[in-house]
Write a protein that holds these residues in place. Structure first.
Motif, PDB file in Angstrom:
ATOM      1  N   VAL A 164       0.848  -1.240  -0.058  1.00 47.82           N
ATOM      2  CA  VAL A 164       0.084  -0.136   0.077  1.00 47.82           C
ATOM      3  C   VAL A 164       0.939   1.288  -0.093  1.00 47.82           C
ATOM      4  O   VAL A 164       0.642   2.249  -0.644  1.00 47.82           O
ATOM      5  CB  VAL A 164      -0.759  -0.112   1.144  1.00 47.82           C
ATOM      6  CG1 VAL A 164      -1.699   1.217   1.378  1.00 47.82           C
ATOM      7  CG2 VAL A 164      -1.952  -1.127   1.163  1.00 47.82           C
ATOM      8  N   GLY A 165       2.185   1.170   0.807  1.00 45.13           N
ATOM      9  CA  GLY A 165       2.897   2.597   0.874  1.00 45.13           C
ATOM     10  C   GLY A 165       3.626   2.744  -0.338  1.00 45.13           C
ATOM     11  O   GLY A 165       4.279   3.859  -0.400  1.00 45.13           O
ATOM     12  N   ALA A 166       4.068   1.640  -0.761  1.00 46.37           N
ATOM     13  CA  ALA A 166       5.256   1.704  -1.875  1.00 46.37           C
ATOM     14  C   ALA A 166       4.916   2.807  -3.220  1.00 46.37           C
ATOM     15  O   ALA A 166       5.833   3.374  -3.454  1.00 46.37           O
ATOM     16  CB  ALA A 166       5.660   0.531  -2.522  1.00 46.37           C
ATOM     17  N   PRO A 167       3.728   2.882  -3.507  1.00 46.11           N
ATOM     18  CA  PRO A 167       3.530   3.736  -4.668  1.00 46.11           C
ATOM     19  C   PRO A 167       3.607   5.108  -4.254  1.00 46.11           C
ATOM     20  O   PRO A 167       3.988   6.040  -4.970  1.00 46.11           O
ATOM     21  CB  PRO A 167       2.017   3.645  -4.851  1.00 46.11           C
ATOM     22  CG  PRO A 167       1.660   2.046  -4.526  1.00 46.11           C
ATOM     23  CD  PRO A 167       2.211   1.798  -3.384  1.00 46.11           C
ATOM     24  N   ARG A 168       3.560   5.790  -2.843  1.00 50.45           N
ATOM     25  CA  ARG A 168       3.708   6.907  -2.469  1.00 50.45           C
ATOM     26  C   ARG A 168       5.204   7.472  -2.785  1.00 50.45           C
ATOM     27  O   ARG A 168       5.497   8.407  -3.290  1.00 50.45           O
ATOM     28  CB  ARG A 168       3.186   7.013  -1.055  1.00 50.45           C
ATOM     29  CG  ARG A 168       1.987   6.799  -0.679  1.00 50.45           C
ATOM     30  CD  ARG A 168       1.710   7.109   0.908  1.00 50.45           C
ATOM     31  NE  ARG A 168       0.390   6.757   1.143  1.00 50.45           N
ATOM     32  CZ  ARG A 168      -0.062   6.430   2.264  1.00 50.45           C
ATOM     33  NH1 ARG A 168       0.653   6.763   3.394  1.00 50.45           N
ATOM     34  NH2 ARG A 168      -1.426   6.338   2.401  1.00 50.45           N
ATOM     35  N   PHE A 169       6.153   6.402  -2.372  1.00 46.80           N
ATOM     36  CA  PHE A 169       7.556   6.754  -2.495  1.00 46.80           C
ATOM     37  C   PHE A 169       7.928   6.782  -3.952  1.00 46.80           C
ATOM     38  O   PHE A 169       8.733   7.492  -4.422  1.00 46.80           O
ATOM     39  CB  PHE A 169       8.476   5.562  -1.736  1.00 46.80           C
ATOM     40  CG  PHE A 169       8.273   5.644  -0.179  1.00 46.80           C
ATOM     41  CD1 PHE A 169       9.064   6.622   0.339  1.00 46.80           C
ATOM     42  CD2 PHE A 169       7.343   5.087   0.510  1.00 46.80           C
ATOM     43  CE1 PHE A 169       8.849   6.832   1.906  1.00 46.80           C
ATOM     44  CE2 PHE A 169       7.599   4.899   1.793  1.00 46.80           C
ATOM     45  CZ  PHE A 169       8.111   5.957   2.509  1.00 46.80           C
ATOM     46  N   VAL A 170       7.240   5.884  -4.636  1.00 46.58           N
ATOM     47  CA  VAL A 170       7.352   5.900  -6.162  1.00 46.58           C
ATOM     48  C   VAL A 170       7.223   7.249  -6.843  1.00 46.58           C
ATOM     49  O   VAL A 170       7.893   7.615  -7.640  1.00 46.58           O
ATOM     50  CB  VAL A 170       6.556   4.748  -7.179  1.00 46.58           C
ATOM     51  CG1 VAL A 170       6.796   4.767  -8.376  1.00 46.58           C
ATOM     52  CG2 VAL A 170       7.025   3.472  -6.504  1.00 46.58           C
ATOM     53  N   ARG A 171       6.000   7.744  -6.541  1.00 48.67           N
ATOM     54  CA  ARG A 171       5.612   9.150  -7.017  1.00 48.67           C
ATOM     55  C   ARG A 171       6.452   9.976  -6.660  1.00 48.67           C
ATOM     56  O   ARG A 171       6.772  10.998  -7.574  1.00 48.67           O
ATOM     57  CB  ARG A 171       4.116   9.381  -6.550  1.00 48.67           C
ATOM     58  CG  ARG A 171       3.195   8.437  -7.265  1.00 48.67           C
ATOM     59  CD  ARG A 171       1.745   8.565  -6.803  1.00 48.67           C
ATOM     60  NE  ARG A 171       1.235   9.940  -7.267  1.00 48.67           N
ATOM     61  CZ  ARG A 171       0.351  10.105  -8.290  1.00 48.67           C
ATOM     62  NH1 ARG A 171       0.236   9.097  -8.933  1.00 48.67           N
ATOM     63  NH2 ARG A 171       0.123  11.464  -8.705  1.00 48.67           N
ATOM     64  N   LEU A 172       6.844   9.965  -5.324  1.00 45.90           N
ATOM     65  CA  LEU A 172       7.761  11.057  -4.821  1.00 45.90           C
ATOM     66  C   LEU A 172       9.243  11.301  -5.427  1.00 45.90           C
ATOM     67  O   LEU A 172       9.499  12.009  -5.628  1.00 45.90           O
ATOM     68  CB  LEU A 172       7.828  10.900  -3.228  1.00 45.90           C
ATOM     69  CG  LEU A 172       8.545  11.972  -2.586  1.00 45.90           C
ATOM     70  CD1 LEU A 172       7.848  13.328  -2.695  1.00 45.90           C
ATOM     71  CD2 LEU A 172       8.729  11.805  -1.035  1.00 45.90           C
TER      72      LEU A 172
END
Length: 295
Positions: A164-172
Motif C-alpha cells: 500500500v505504501g510503496a506507490p507513495r515513494f514511487v511518485r515522490l
C-alpha cells in the motif's frame, strides 16, 4: 499637513534582524525538543514492552475482574475477558509500532529505486499507470485483499502495508528525479560518464532524501492507522496477541454499558504514536526549510 516617519536607523534594523533570528532559533529549539520527545515515545513504548515485567500478565484473564474500572491495581481497568488493559496496551506497542516501521522501510526500499529509474520511456509510463491505478483504490481495501490472499500474521501484514505504501515513494522519488535531472550537477555527472545508478543515488537521491524522510514518517503514521483498522476488522494479526485495533474492537462492545476504558486507552496510545510520527515529520520539514534558507 502630513507627518513623515523617520527613516529606520541601523540600530532598529539590527534589532529587527536579531528578533527574527531569535524567533527562528526559539522555533528550532522547540521543534528539536518536540521531536526528541516524539522519538522517545516511539522507541520507549516498544522497549518498555520488551523489557517488562508488567504488574499483571497481559495474557492471563481473571474471571473475578471483568469490566473493572481503572483503579490502583488495574491502572487502565480490565476488559470484557478480565484481562488488564494497561498491560495489553503496552504489549500491543511491541507489535504495532515495529510493524508500521518495518512496513514503511520495506515500502521505501522498494518504491524509491523504482521511482528514480521510472522517469522516462515506456517502462516509466507503464510503472506510473500501475501506481495511478493503486492510488485510485481505497488503501484499506488493497490491504484487506492482500492479507486475504497471503493469510494473517505479522509478516503478511508488513507485506500488505508495504504494498500500500510503496506507490507513495514511487511518485515522490520520481517527481524529485524529474525536477533534479536538469540541474547542473546532474548534467555534469552525466557528462563525465557516471553510471545511471550513481547519478540516481549519489546525485539525485542525496538532494531529495529529506523529502523522502518526511514522507517516510507520515507513511509510518498512516501505516499504524491502517494496521489498527485491519486488526479492528479481524483480518490482521491473529489473537491472542494484543493489538490496538483488536482491543478497540473488543472495547467497543463495552461502551454500551458505559465502560469506556477498554477502548479509550488503546485509542489514546495509538493516537500518541501517530502524533509523534507527525511531529518528527514536521521537525524534519522545518530543518529542510532552514537549510534551504541558509543556502
Amino acid at each position: 499637513m502630513s507627518v513623515q516617519s523617520a527613516p529606520p536607523t541601523s540600530a532598529s534594523i539590527r534589532a529587527v534582524r536579531w528578533s527574527r533570528r531569535g524567533r527562528l532559533r526559539l522555533g528550532a529549539r522547540w521543534n528539536g525538543i518536540a521531536a526528541t520527545i516524539a522519538v522517545i515515545v516511539i522507541i520507549g513504548l516498544p522497549v518498555f514492552a520488551l523489557i517488562g515485567p508488567y504488574p499483571i500478565d497481559p495474557f492471563r484473564p481473571d474471571p473475578n475482574a471483568i469490566g473493572i474500572a481503572p483503579n490502583g491495581v488495574h491502572w487502565f481497568g480490565t476488559d470484557g475477558n478480565g484481562m488488564d488493559v494497561f498491560a495489553r496496551t503496552i504489549e500491543a506497542a511491541k507489535l504495532d509500532v515495529p510493524i508500521s516501521v518495518a512496513a514503511t522501510l520495506l515500502a521505501l526500499v522498494v518504491g524509491v529505486p523504482i521511482g528514480l529509474f521510472a522517469t522516462t520511456g515506456r517502462v516509466g509510463d507503464a510503472v506510473m499507470r500501475v501506481v495511478d491505478a493503486f492510488a485510485a483504490l481505497p488503501i484499506i481495501v488493497i490491504a484487506i485483499v492482500a492479507i486475504q490472499l497471503m493469510g494473517g500474521g505479522a509478516w503478511n501484514v508488513i507485506l500488505a502495508i508495504a504494498i500500500v505504501g510503496a506507490p507513495r515513494f514511487v511518485r515522490l522519488s520520481r517527481a524529485s528525479a524529474i525536477a533534479l535531472r536538469s540541474s547542473r550537477y546532474v548534467e555534469a555527472a552525466v557528462a563525465i560518464g557516471c553510471s545511471p545508478m550513481r547519478v540516481a543515488f549519489n546525485h539525485v537521491f542525496r538532494n531529495a532524501y529529506g523529502v523522502v524522510l518526511v514522507q517516510a514518517t507520515l507513511t509510518a503514521a498512516n501505516a499504524l492507522g491502517t494496521i489498527a483498522a485491519l486488526n479492528f476488522l479481524g483480518v490482521g494479526v491473529n489473537p491472542p496477541v494484543p493489538t490496538w485495533g483488536a482491543m478497540i474492537s473488543d472495547g467497543a462492545s463495552m461502551l454500551i454499558r458505559g465502560e469506556w476504558w477498554a477502548a479509550a486507552f488503546p485509542t489514546l496510545a495509538m493516537l500518541l504514536v501517530i502524533a509523534s510520527f507527525n511531529v518528527i515529520a514536521g521537525a524534519i520539514e522545518n530543518r529542510i526549510e532552514r537549510v534551504e534558507r541558509a543556502r
